[in-house]
Scaffold this active site. Structure first.
Site: not given
Length: 397
Positions: A196, A141
Site C-alpha cells: 500500500e 469503521k
C-alpha cells in the site's frame, strides 16, 4: 586562473548489490520506483507529530551544506500520535533501479514456535464488541489487528529474511529499518513488504494508492477469478474501500490543483492477497513548502481509514481499548524524502519487528456493519502469509 575541478562521476549501483550490502542497522527500501540503501547517521530528526516535515527540511539543508551527497530523511513513524518515530538523515545514501526477480533465496531454517497475541477467540470477541460500537454509536469503521510471535532457536538472519521478501515480490515496497530504542535488550528491526503506497511525490506529481477490501489468493486460477469477481461485487468491501479512498482524496485535495480520483476501484494482487485499489493522482499547487514534501503529505494523510477507521479519533481510541498489544510501528508509515521534497512513503503493513530470536508479525482487518468476526480472523490469518512465507512457515495462522 585555474579551471574548476571536474565533477566527480556519480557511482552507479545495481539493485542486487544494494540488497546484498544490507546489514541490520542500515535503512533499506525498494519498490518499482527504485532501491535505496542508507548507512550511518548524519543527524536524527526529532519533532512533534505534524512538525516532522519542517524539522526534516531543516536537517536536510544543514546536511547539504555539510557536504552530505544527495541527503534524504529516511525511517519509520508509529501508528499513534504518541508512538515512537525513527527518522534520520543518513551519512551515506546509495540508490539503484528497482529490484528484479532473481534465483531463490535459501530459507532461514531451524525450528519455530508460534504464539498468537491475543488468542483467536479474544480477537473475534473484540471484533464483536466493535460491531456493537458500530451499531449503537458514531463509529462507522474500525481496523482491528492481532499479532503472531514466531520464535526460533537462533537469532533471526534479518538480511536473508529481507532478501526473501524482495525475491518473493520485487514490485512490493520492501523495507528494513532499525527501530531500536534506548533500553532495548537487543536491536530491533522493522521489516516488511507493503502493498500500500501512502503517497509518492515526483516534482509536482503526487500519487496515492489506498487499499481496503481483501480476499486471500490461492493457487487455483479459476478460484482466484471467482474471488476477484466476488470482491468487486461485495457491497461490504466496496463500502469499506470507499471510506479510505474518500479520505485520501479529501486530504490530497487540500494540496493539489488537479486531482484524478477514479469512480470505481480495481483489484490488484500480491503473492498472497487480492485488494480493492484506487490509484489517486494530482498536481501540487506549491512545491516549495515543507508541508507539501513527500513526508509532509504522508503526515497529513496518516492514519488513513485503511489502518484506523472512521471517524479517526473515535476509531483510534477504540483500537486502544480493544487491542491488548501495542501496535508500535505497525500501521504507521515508512519511507524517505530527499532535499527537493520528492520521495515515497508506504503504510507499514505486511510487516514484523525482529528482535534477536523473535519475529512479531502484525495483521489487521477492517470492521464495518455486516462484518463477521470469524471472517475477519481468517483475513488477518491470510495477511500473515507474506511474512510467514518469507520465514518458511506457510499455512501457519
Amino acid at each position: 586562473m585555474s579551471s574548476p575541478a571536474p565533477a566527480r562521476p556519480r557511482p552507479v549501483h545495481q539493485a542486487a548489490d544494494l540488497l546484498a550490502a544490507y546489514l541490520p542497522g542500515s535503512f533499506y527500501y525498494s519498490s518499482a520506483r527504485g532501491s535505496l540503501l542508507a548507512d550511518g547517521v548524519y543527524a536524527p530528526v526529532h519533532a512533534a507529530p505534524g512538525r516532522r516535515a519542517r524539522a526534516a527540511a531543516e536537517v536536510l539543508d544543514a546536511a547539504l551544506v555539510a557536504g552530505v551527497t544527495e541527503p534524504v530523511v529516511a525511517g519509520a513513524i508509529g501508528f499513534r500520535p504518541d508512538a515512537p518515530s525513527s527518522l534520520v538523515v543518513p551519512a551515506l545514501v546509495r540508490k539503484a533501479g528497482p529490484p528484479k526477480a532473481s534465483g531463490p533465496v535459501a530459507p532461514l531454517g531451524g525450528s519455530w514456535t508460534v504464539s498468537p497475541r491475543p488468542a483467536p477467540e479474544v480477537y473475534t470477541t473484540a471484533v464483536a464488541k466493535a460491531l456493537d460500537e458500530i451499531r449503537d454509536g458514531d463509529l462507522r469503521k474500525i481496523v482491528l489487528a492481532r499479532c503472531l510471535d514466531v520464535t526460533g532457536g537462533d537469532p533471526v538472519a534479518v538480511p536473508r529474511l529481507l532478501a526473501r521478501l524482495v525475491h518473493a515480490d520485487p514490485a512490493a515496497h520492501a523495507f528494513a529499518v532499525d527501530v531500536s530504542a534506548p533500553g532495548d535488550p537487543a536491536p530491533r528491526t522493522l521489516i516488511g513488504a507493503s502493498p500500500e503506497l501512502l503517497v509518492s511525490r515526483r516534482g509536482r506529481v503526487v500519487t496515492a494508492n489506498p487499499l481496503a477490501g481483501s480476499r486471500p489468493r490461492v493457487a487455483d486460477d479459476v478460484e482466484n477469478a471467482r474471488r476477484v469477481d466476488d470482491l468487486l461485487a461485495s457491497e461490504k468491501d466496496r463500502a469499506e474501500h470507499a471510506h479510505v479512498a474518500a479520505q485520501v482524496a479529501e486530504v490530497l485535495g487540500r494540496f493539489c490543483v488537479d486531482l484524478d480520483v477514479p469512480a470505481e476501484p480495481e483489484v490488484i494482487g500480491t503473492p498472497t492477497m487480492w485488494h480493492l485499489s484506487t490509484k489517486i493522482s494530482g498536481r501540487l499547487a506549491d512545491v516549495t513548502d515543507a508541508g507539501s514534501s513527500a513526508l509532509g503529505l504522508a503526515e497529513a494523510l496518516h492514519p488513513t481509514p485503511a489502518v484506523c477507521g472512521v471517524p479517526t479519533g473515535l476509531a483510534r481510541d477504540t483500537i486502544a481499548a480493544l487491542e491488548p498489544e501495542d501496535r508500535g510501528y505497525y500501521a504507521g508509515l515508512v519511507g524517505w524524502t530527499d532535499q527537493d521534497g520528492d520521495g515515497e512513503w508506504v503504510v507499514t503493513i505486511r510487516c514484523a519487528e525482529v528482535r534477536d530470536r523473535t519475529v512479531r508479525l502484525f495483521a489487521g482487518a477492517g470492521v464495518v456493519a455486516g462484518s463477521d468476526p470469524a471472517a475477519e480472523l481468517a483475513e488477518t490469518g491470510a495477511k500473515f502469509g507474506t511474512m510467514l512465507r518469507a520465514l518458511g512457515l506457510e499455512g501457519v495462522e
